[in-house]
Write a protein that holds these residues in place. Structure first.
Motif, PDB file in Angstrom:
ATOM      1  N   ARG A  49       0.825  -1.211   0.000  1.00  0.00           N
ATOM      2  CA  ARG A  49       0.000   0.000   0.000  1.00  0.00           C
ATOM      3  C   ARG A  49       0.858   1.259   0.000  1.00  0.00           C
ATOM      4  NH1 ARG A  49      -4.996   0.628   1.913  1.00  0.00           N
ATOM      5  NH2 ARG A  49      -4.966  -1.349   3.008  1.00  0.00           N
ATOM      6  N   THR A  50       0.375   2.283  -0.667  1.00  0.00           N
ATOM      7  CA  THR A  50       1.061   3.574  -0.677  1.00  0.00           C
ATOM      8  C   THR A  50       0.419   4.491   0.366  1.00  0.00           C
ATOM      9  OG1 THR A  50      -0.408   4.452  -2.381  1.00  0.00           O
ATOM     10  CG2 THR A  50       1.621   3.366  -3.125  1.00  0.00           C
ATOM     11  N   SER A  51       1.097   5.578   0.647  1.00  0.00           N
ATOM     12  CA  SER A  51       0.533   6.599   1.531  1.00  0.00           C
ATOM     13  C   SER A  51       0.796   7.958   0.917  1.00  0.00           C
ATOM     14  CB  SER A  51       1.137   6.510   2.932  1.00  0.00           C
ATOM     15  OG  SER A  51       2.502   6.866   2.895  1.00  0.00           O
ATOM     16  N   ASN A  52       0.130   8.962   1.436  1.00  0.00           N
ATOM     17  CA  ASN A  52       0.263  10.292   0.851  1.00  0.00           C
ATOM     18  C   ASN A  52       0.895  11.297   1.808  1.00  0.00           C
ATOM     19  OD1 ASN A  52      -1.729  10.871   2.704  1.00  0.00           O
ATOM     20  ND2 ASN A  52      -3.375  10.896   1.195  1.00  0.00           N
ATOM     21  N   GLY A  53       1.485  10.827   2.876  1.00  0.00           N
ATOM     22  CA  GLY A  53       2.085  11.718   3.849  1.00  0.00           C
ATOM     23  C   GLY A  53       1.124  12.099   4.971  1.00  0.00           C
ATOM     24  N   PHE A  54      -0.151  11.932   4.743  1.00  0.00           N
ATOM     25  CA  PHE A  54      -1.157  12.222   5.756  1.00  0.00           C
ATOM     26  C   PHE A  54      -1.823  10.948   6.254  1.00  0.00           C
ATOM     27  CE2 PHE A  54      -0.929  16.120   3.272  1.00  0.00           C
ATOM     28  CZ  PHE A  54      -0.686  17.039   4.278  1.00  0.00           C
ATOM     29  N   GLY A  55      -1.601   9.858   5.565  1.00  0.00           N
ATOM     30  CA  GLY A  55      -2.226   8.594   5.939  1.00  0.00           C
ATOM     31  C   GLY A  55      -2.154   7.607   4.797  1.00  0.00           C
ATOM     32  N   LEU A  56      -2.803   6.482   5.010  1.00  0.00           N
ATOM     33  CA  LEU A  56      -2.795   5.415   4.009  1.00  0.00           C
ATOM     34  C   LEU A  56      -3.722   5.744   2.853  1.00  0.00           C
ATOM     35  CD1 LEU A  56      -3.083   2.350   6.427  1.00  0.00           C
ATOM     36  CD2 LEU A  56      -1.014   3.305   5.389  1.00  0.00           C
ATOM     37  N   ASN A  57      -3.308   5.364   1.663  1.00  0.00           N
ATOM     38  CA  ASN A  57      -4.183   5.469   0.494  1.00  0.00           C
ATOM     39  C   ASN A  57      -5.021   4.205   0.390  1.00  0.00           C
ATOM     40  OD1 ASN A  57      -3.237   7.965  -0.422  1.00  0.00           O
ATOM     41  ND2 ASN A  57      -1.548   7.008  -1.516  1.00  0.00           N
ATOM     42  N   PRO A  58      -6.243   4.334  -0.078  1.00  0.00           N
ATOM     43  CA  PRO A  58      -7.036   3.124  -0.321  1.00  0.00           C
ATOM     44  C   PRO A  58      -6.441   2.342  -1.493  1.00  0.00           C
ATOM     45  CG  PRO A  58      -8.227   5.082  -1.031  1.00  0.00           C
ATOM     46  CD  PRO A  58      -6.966   5.559  -0.378  1.00  0.00           C
ATOM     47  N   LEU A  59      -6.687   1.046  -1.495  1.00  0.00           N
ATOM     48  CA  LEU A  59      -6.270   0.228  -2.626  1.00  0.00           C
ATOM     49  C   LEU A  59      -7.142   0.589  -3.817  1.00  0.00           C
ATOM     50  CD1 LEU A  59      -5.918  -3.227  -0.843  1.00  0.00           C
ATOM     51  CD2 LEU A  59      -4.071  -1.681  -1.547  1.00  0.00           C
ATOM     52  N   SER A  60      -6.527   0.884  -4.933  1.00  0.00           N
ATOM     53  CA  SER A  60      -7.294   1.257  -6.122  1.00  0.00           C
ATOM     54  C   SER A  60      -7.582   0.011  -6.964  1.00  0.00           C
ATOM     55  CB  SER A  60      -6.514   2.272  -6.960  1.00  0.00           C
ATOM     56  OG  SER A  60      -5.400   1.639  -7.562  1.00  0.00           O
ATOM     57  N   PHE A  61      -8.574   0.140  -7.828  1.00  0.00           N
ATOM     58  CA  PHE A  61      -8.873  -0.950  -8.749  1.00  0.00           C
ATOM     59  C   PHE A  61      -7.673  -1.223  -9.653  1.00  0.00           C
ATOM     60  CE2 PHE A  61     -13.257   0.279  -7.672  1.00  0.00           C
ATOM     61  CZ  PHE A  61     -13.744  -0.966  -7.290  1.00  0.00           C
ATOM     62  N   CYS A  62      -6.946  -0.173 -10.015  1.00  0.00           N
ATOM     63  CA  CYS A  62      -5.750  -0.342 -10.854  1.00  0.00           C
ATOM     64  C   CYS A  62      -4.692  -1.171 -10.128  1.00  0.00           C
ATOM     65  CB  CYS A  62      -5.169   1.007 -11.250  1.00  0.00           C
ATOM     66  SG  CYS A  62      -6.203   1.935 -12.384  1.00  0.00           S
ATOM     67  N   GLU A  63      -4.492  -0.910  -8.847  1.00  0.00           N
ATOM     68  CA  GLU A  63      -3.513  -1.673  -8.080  1.00  0.00           C
ATOM     69  C   GLU A  63      -3.948  -3.132  -7.939  1.00  0.00           C
ATOM     70  OE1 GLU A  63      -1.656   1.648  -5.077  1.00  0.00           O
ATOM     71  OE2 GLU A  63      -3.726   0.995  -4.735  1.00  0.00           O
ATOM     72  N   ILE A  64      -5.242  -3.341  -7.703  1.00  0.00           N
ATOM     73  CA  ILE A  64      -5.751  -4.708  -7.589  1.00  0.00           C
ATOM     74  C   ILE A  64      -5.594  -5.437  -8.914  1.00  0.00           C
ATOM     75  CG2 ILE A  64      -7.827  -6.106  -7.200  1.00  0.00           C
ATOM     76  CD1 ILE A  64      -8.704  -3.919  -5.168  1.00  0.00           C
ATOM     77  N   GLU A  65      -5.909  -4.759 -10.005  1.00  0.00           N
ATOM     78  CA  GLU A  65      -5.792  -5.375 -11.335  1.00  0.00           C
ATOM     79  C   GLU A  65      -4.340  -5.704 -11.652  1.00  0.00           C
ATOM     80  OE1 GLU A  65      -5.096  -5.881 -15.469  1.00  0.00           O
ATOM     81  OE2 GLU A  65      -4.454  -4.072 -14.414  1.00  0.00           O
ATOM     82  N   ALA A  66      -3.423  -4.793 -11.346  1.00  0.00           N
ATOM     83  CA  ALA A  66      -2.004  -5.047 -11.610  1.00  0.00           C
ATOM     84  C   ALA A  66      -1.493  -6.202 -10.754  1.00  0.00           C
ATOM     85  CB  ALA A  66      -1.183  -3.784 -11.343  1.00  0.00           C
ATOM     86  N   TRP A  67      -1.873  -6.226  -9.483  1.00  0.00           N
ATOM     87  CA  TRP A  67      -1.473  -7.321  -8.598  1.00  0.00           C
ATOM     88  C   TRP A  67      -1.999  -8.655  -9.137  1.00  0.00           C
ATOM     89  CZ3 TRP A  67      -5.255 -10.186  -6.138  1.00  0.00           C
ATOM     90  CH2 TRP A  67      -4.788 -11.197  -5.301  1.00  0.00           C
ATOM     91  N   ALA A  68      -3.265  -8.676  -9.551  1.00  0.00           N
ATOM     92  CA  ALA A  68      -3.871  -9.909 -10.066  1.00  0.00           C
ATOM     93  C   ALA A  68      -3.134 -10.388 -11.325  1.00  0.00           C
ATOM     94  CB  ALA A  68      -5.351  -9.690 -10.365  1.00  0.00           C
ATOM     95  N   ARG A  69      -2.842  -9.463 -12.208  1.00  0.00           N
ATOM     96  CA  ARG A  69      -2.144  -9.816 -13.445  1.00  0.00           C
ATOM     97  C   ARG A  69      -0.744 -10.342 -13.157  1.00  0.00           C
ATOM     98  NH1 ARG A  69       0.280  -5.890 -15.677  1.00  0.00           N
ATOM     99  NH2 ARG A  69      -1.310  -4.360 -15.110  1.00  0.00           N
ATOM    100  N   LEU A  70      -0.005  -9.650 -12.295  1.00  0.00           N
ATOM    101  CA  LEU A  70       1.369 -10.050 -11.989  1.00  0.00           C
ATOM    102  C   LEU A  70       1.430 -11.328 -11.162  1.00  0.00           C
ATOM    103  CD1 LEU A  70       2.827  -6.527 -11.205  1.00  0.00           C
ATOM    104  CD2 LEU A  70       3.359  -7.973 -13.187  1.00  0.00           C
TER     105      LEU A  70
END
Length: 135
Positions: A49-70
């Motif tokens: 997971r990434t963060s933006n300096g203020f807290g955690l970023n939600p998991l995006s559909f793009c990240e889920i799709e990339a993880w699934a593909r890889l």
């Protein structure tokens, strides 16, 4: 078509497991066996997971799709929605814990909200002055 009543009930148990896990670092419970693989997927995704300096970023559909593909995994739409539900409870708990910490700003501002950013910085400056006596 959805997963049916049985799996939806088990999914709710998995979400509750996620809530307890996020709420307590020492939680040692196990996820429902039937959906253990979804929990493992979520843990793998969340560890990157990434963060933006203020807290955690939600998991995006793009990240889920990339993880699934890889990873060579093909989650169904229902499994993706369950991953997103787990993410929502984790983020809600993280925000709640962050709000409870002493010294954290009590409000947030978008980066493009100049007045809001000034208010946050002013609040932080006042807290630092009160704590350290410098200004």
């Amino acid at each position: 078509r959805g997963p049916g009543k049985f799996l939806e009930g088990v999914a709710e148990q998995l979400v509750q497991h996620g809530e307890r896990s996020a709420a307590s670092q020492g939680y040692q419970g196990t996820p429902p066996f039937v959906l253990d693989y979804v929990w493992r997927w979520y843990c793998e995704l969340s560890s990157a997971r990434t963060s933006n300096g203020f807290g955690l970023n939600p998991l995006s559909f793009c990240e889920i799709e990339a993880w699934a593909r890889l990873s060579g995994v093909g989650p169904t739409p229902w499994e993706v929605s369950l991953l997103k539900r787990l993410d929502m409870v984790t983020l809600a708990n993280h925000r709640s814990n962050a709000a409870d910490r002493d010294g954290e700003p009590e409000f947030e501002a978008a980066a493009d909200d100049i007045a809001g950013v000034r208010a946050v910085l002013s609040d932080l400056k006042a807290r630092a002055k009160a704590k350290f006596g410098k200004g």
